[in-house]
Design a protein around this motif. Structure first.
Motif, mmCIF file in Angstrom:
data_model
loop_
_atom_site.group_PDB
_atom_site.id
_atom_site.type_symbol
_atom_site.label_atom_id
_atom_site.label_comp_id
_atom_site.label_asym_id
_atom_site.label_seq_id
_atom_site.Cartn_x
_atom_site.Cartn_y
_atom_site.Cartn_z
ATOM 1 N N MET A 194 -26.224 -9.143 -17.935
ATOM 2 C CA MET A 194 -26.334 -8.975 -16.492
ATOM 3 C C MET A 194 -26.509 -7.504 -16.144
ATOM 4 O O MET A 194 -26.227 -6.606 -16.934
ATOM 5 N N SER A 195 -27.010 -7.262 -14.934
ATOM 6 C CA SER A 195 -27.076 -5.934 -14.343
ATOM 7 C C SER A 195 -27.201 -6.136 -12.844
ATOM 8 O O SER A 195 -27.323 -7.271 -12.369
ATOM 9 N N PHE A 196 -27.137 -5.060 -12.080
ATOM 10 C CA PHE A 196 -27.200 -5.204 -10.635
ATOM 11 C C PHE A 196 -27.753 -3.942 -9.997
ATOM 12 O O PHE A 196 -28.037 -2.952 -10.692
ATOM 13 N N ILE A 197 -27.936 -3.993 -8.682
ATOM 14 C CA ILE A 197 -28.552 -2.868 -7.976
ATOM 15 C C ILE A 197 -28.047 -2.812 -6.543
ATOM 16 O O ILE A 197 -27.770 -3.847 -5.928
ATOM 17 N N ARG A 198 -27.885 -1.604 -6.034
ATOM 18 C CA ARG A 198 -27.683 -1.392 -4.594
ATOM 19 C C ARG A 198 -28.980 -0.825 -4.044
ATOM 20 O O ARG A 198 -29.534 0.149 -4.578
ATOM 21 N N ALA A 199 -29.485 -1.433 -2.981
ATOM 22 C CA ALA A 199 -30.712 -0.960 -2.341
ATOM 23 C C ALA A 199 -30.443 -0.757 -0.855
ATOM 24 O O ALA A 199 -29.880 -1.637 -0.197
ATOM 25 N N ASP A 200 -30.830 0.398 -0.349
ATOM 26 C CA ASP A 200 -30.711 0.706 1.068
ATOM 27 C C ASP A 200 -32.104 0.942 1.639
ATOM 28 O O ASP A 200 -32.949 1.583 1.002
ATOM 29 N N LEU A 201 -32.334 0.409 2.837
ATOM 30 C CA LEU A 201 -33.625 0.553 3.500
ATOM 31 C C LEU A 201 -33.427 1.186 4.867
ATOM 32 O O LEU A 201 -32.636 0.699 5.676
ATOM 33 N N LYS A 202 -34.149 2.257 5.129
ATOM 34 C CA LYS A 202 -34.166 2.802 6.475
ATOM 35 C C LYS A 202 -34.850 1.812 7.410
ATOM 36 O O LYS A 202 -35.498 0.868 6.953
ATOM 37 N N ALA A 203 -34.700 1.989 8.711
ATOM 38 C CA ALA A 203 -35.420 1.129 9.655
ATOM 39 C C ALA A 203 -36.906 1.193 9.334
ATOM 40 O O ALA A 203 -37.480 2.278 9.170
ATOM 41 N N ALA A 204 -37.534 0.012 9.186
ATOM 42 C CA ALA A 204 -38.947 -0.136 8.823
ATOM 43 C C ALA A 204 -39.230 0.228 7.371
ATOM 44 O O ALA A 204 -40.393 0.204 6.942
ATOM 45 N N GLY A 205 -38.206 0.559 6.595
ATOM 46 C CA GLY A 205 -38.397 0.872 5.182
ATOM 47 C C GLY A 205 -38.756 -0.370 4.382
ATOM 48 O O GLY A 205 -38.416 -1.493 4.764
ATOM 49 N N ILE A 206 -39.438 -0.180 3.264
ATOM 50 C CA ILE A 206 -39.866 -1.317 2.450
ATOM 51 C C ILE A 206 -39.481 -1.122 0.983
ATOM 52 O O ILE A 206 -39.343 0.005 0.491
ATOM 53 N N ASN A 207 -39.294 -2.242 0.319
ATOM 54 C CA ASN A 207 -39.252 -2.302 -1.138
ATOM 55 C C ASN A 207 -40.582 -2.936 -1.536
ATOM 56 O O ASN A 207 -40.776 -4.139 -1.356
ATOM 57 N N PRO A 208 -41.557 -2.146 -2.041
ATOM 58 C CA PRO A 208 -42.921 -2.648 -2.245
ATOM 59 C C PRO A 208 -42.970 -3.844 -3.205
ATOM 60 O O PRO A 208 -42.038 -4.055 -3.988
ATOM 61 N N PRO A 209 -44.036 -4.631 -3.145
ATOM 62 C CA PRO A 209 -44.179 -5.764 -4.067
ATOM 63 C C PRO A 209 -43.990 -5.330 -5.522
ATOM 64 O O PRO A 209 -44.601 -4.355 -5.971
ATOM 65 N N HIS A 210 -43.148 -6.063 -6.231
ATOM 66 C CA HIS A 210 -42.830 -5.751 -7.620
ATOM 67 C C HIS A 210 -42.319 -7.016 -8.297
ATOM 68 O O HIS A 210 -42.128 -8.043 -7.633
ATOM 69 N N PHE A 211 -42.086 -6.954 -9.585
ATOM 70 C CA PHE A 211 -41.504 -8.105 -10.275
ATOM 71 C C PHE A 211 -40.665 -7.628 -11.449
ATOM 72 O O PHE A 211 -40.815 -6.500 -11.935
ATOM 73 N N HIS A 212 -39.777 -8.514 -11.894
ATOM 74 C CA HIS A 212 -38.909 -8.247 -13.037
ATOM 75 C C HIS A 212 -39.284 -9.215 -14.156
ATOM 76 O O HIS A 212 -39.040 -10.415 -14.041
ATOM 77 N N PRO A 213 -39.881 -8.727 -15.239
ATOM 78 C CA PRO A 213 -40.388 -9.632 -16.273
ATOM 79 C C PRO A 213 -39.314 -10.364 -17.061
ATOM 80 O O PRO A 213 -39.598 -11.385 -17.688
ATOM 81 N N ARG A 214 -38.067 -9.859 -17.022
ATOM 82 C CA ARG A 214 -37.051 -10.461 -17.877
ATOM 83 C C ARG A 214 -35.855 -11.038 -17.125
ATOM 84 O O ARG A 214 -34.843 -11.371 -17.732
ATOM 85 N N ALA A 215 -35.941 -11.185 -15.802
ATOM 86 C CA ALA A 215 -34.754 -11.648 -15.089
ATOM 87 C C ALA A 215 -35.080 -12.290 -13.750
ATOM 88 O O ALA A 215 -36.031 -11.909 -13.070
ATOM 89 N N THR A 216 -34.269 -13.258 -13.392
ATOM 90 C CA THR A 216 -34.197 -13.776 -12.024
ATOM 91 C C THR A 216 -33.249 -12.878 -11.242
ATOM 92 O O THR A 216 -32.279 -12.347 -11.789
ATOM 93 N N GLU A 217 -33.524 -12.702 -9.956
ATOM 94 C CA GLU A 217 -32.683 -11.845 -9.113
ATOM 95 C C GLU A 217 -32.134 -12.642 -7.939
ATOM 96 O O GLU A 217 -32.843 -13.447 -7.337
ATOM 97 N N ILE A 218 -30.874 -12.399 -7.643
ATOM 98 C CA ILE A 218 -30.288 -12.882 -6.387
ATOM 99 C C ILE A 218 -30.029 -11.669 -5.508
ATOM 100 O O ILE A 218 -29.461 -10.668 -5.955
#
Length: 224
Positions: free
Chosen positions: A99-123
Motif C-alpha cells: 500500500m501507499s497513499f497521497i495527500r493532494a491539495d488543490l487551489k480554487a480552479a486547480g487541477i490534477n491533470p489526466p494521469h494513470f497509475h499502471p500498478r494500482a487502483t486508487e480510492i
C-alpha cells in the motif's frame, strides 16, 4: 465520539479496507512487517519492492509506523496542485505491505491533470472542498461527477483519471493505493515530454510543428 470524527471515521475505514483487503497488486508479505535496516542503505525510487534486509523486529519502535509529513500542503505547481506522495522511500513502515497513499491539495480552479497509475487502483477521499473527479474506461466512456467533503471515488487500476477543484475555496484530498509503488504517468508529459517523433505527433493530433514545439516546451522535462 465528537461530531467531526463521526463523519470522518467511516470513510477512513473504507479506505483502510481497500488498502488491505483488495486483491493486491504487490506480492503478499511473508512477515508481519519489514523495516529496512538503514545500515544497508535506503530504498531507491526505482525499486518496486525492496531487496534490503529487514532490521530485527525487536528493534522496531512505534515511530517506525508513524508518518507526520502530511500535516500541511506541499508545494503548489502551476496547475494549482500540491501533492505529497507517501511510499516506503519516505515512510519505511509501509515497506512490503502492498500500500501507499497521497495527500493532494488543490487551489480554487486547480487541477490534477489526466494521469494513470499502471500498478494500482486508487480510492480518493475528499477531506474538504468540492472536486470534479472522474475516469475514462477502455471504451472511452467517461465516469465523472463532483464529489463533496466526506465522499469517496474509486479509480480502477490503469485507467486515466483527473480532478478539478470546482469550489471557491482550497480542496484537500486523501488518496490510497493498493501498491507500495503505484507509478504515475501524466498524459500531457508522457506524450509531449518523452521524445516521441514529431511527425507522429503532428499526424496523431493535427498540430503543426510550431504547436508541437510549444507543447514540448510546456510539458517537456525542466532543465535545471
Amino acid at each position: 465520539m465528537p461530531p467531526m470524527m463521526s463523519t470522518f471515521f467511516p470513510p477512513l475505514i473504507l479506505i483502510s479496507l481497500h488498502c488491505f483487503t483488495t486483491s493486491a497488486s504487490d506480492p503478499d508479505p511473508v512477515q508481519d512487517f519489514c523495516i529496512p535496516d538503514p545500515k544497508y542503505g535506503s530504498i531507491r525510487a526505482a525499486d518496486h519492492l525492496t531487496i534490503l534486509p529487514c532490521k530485527n523486529s525487536s528493534d522496531a519502535t512505534p515511530d517506525d509506523f508513524v508518518f507526520s509529513g502530511m500535516k500541511s500542503a506541499g508545494n503548489f505547481s502551476e496547475t494549482g496542485l500540491a501533492a505529497i506522495p507517501v511510499n516506503p522511500i519516505i515512510f519505511p513502515g509501509i515497506n512490503t505491505l502492498g500500500m501507499s497513499f497521497i495527500r493532494a491539495d488543490l487551489k480554487a480552479a486547480g487541477i490534477n491533470p489526466p494521469h494513470f497509475h499502471p500498478r494500482a487502483t486508487e480510492i480518493s477521499y475528499v477531506v474538504q472542498g468540492s472536486v470534479y473527479s472522474g475516469f475514462v474506461d477502455s471504451s472511452n466512456r467517461i465516469f465523472a461527477r463532483t464529489i463533496e467533503e466526506g465522499e469517496v471515488m474509486v479509480f480502477p487500476r490503469g485507467l486515466v483519471h483527473f480532478q478539478m477543484n470546482v469550489g471557491d475555496k482550497p480542496a484537500t484530498i486523501f488518496g490510497c493505493f493498493n501498491s507500495q509503488n503505484p507509478g504515475s504517468q501524466k498524459i500531457p508529459a508522457a506524450i509531449f515530454g518523452s521524445g516521441i517523433d514529431e511527425m507522429l505527433l503532428e499526424k496523431a493530433f493535427g498540430l503543426n510543428p510550431q504547436q508541437i514545439g510549444m507543447m514540448r516546451r510546456r510539458f517537456g522535462p525542466r532543465v535545471k
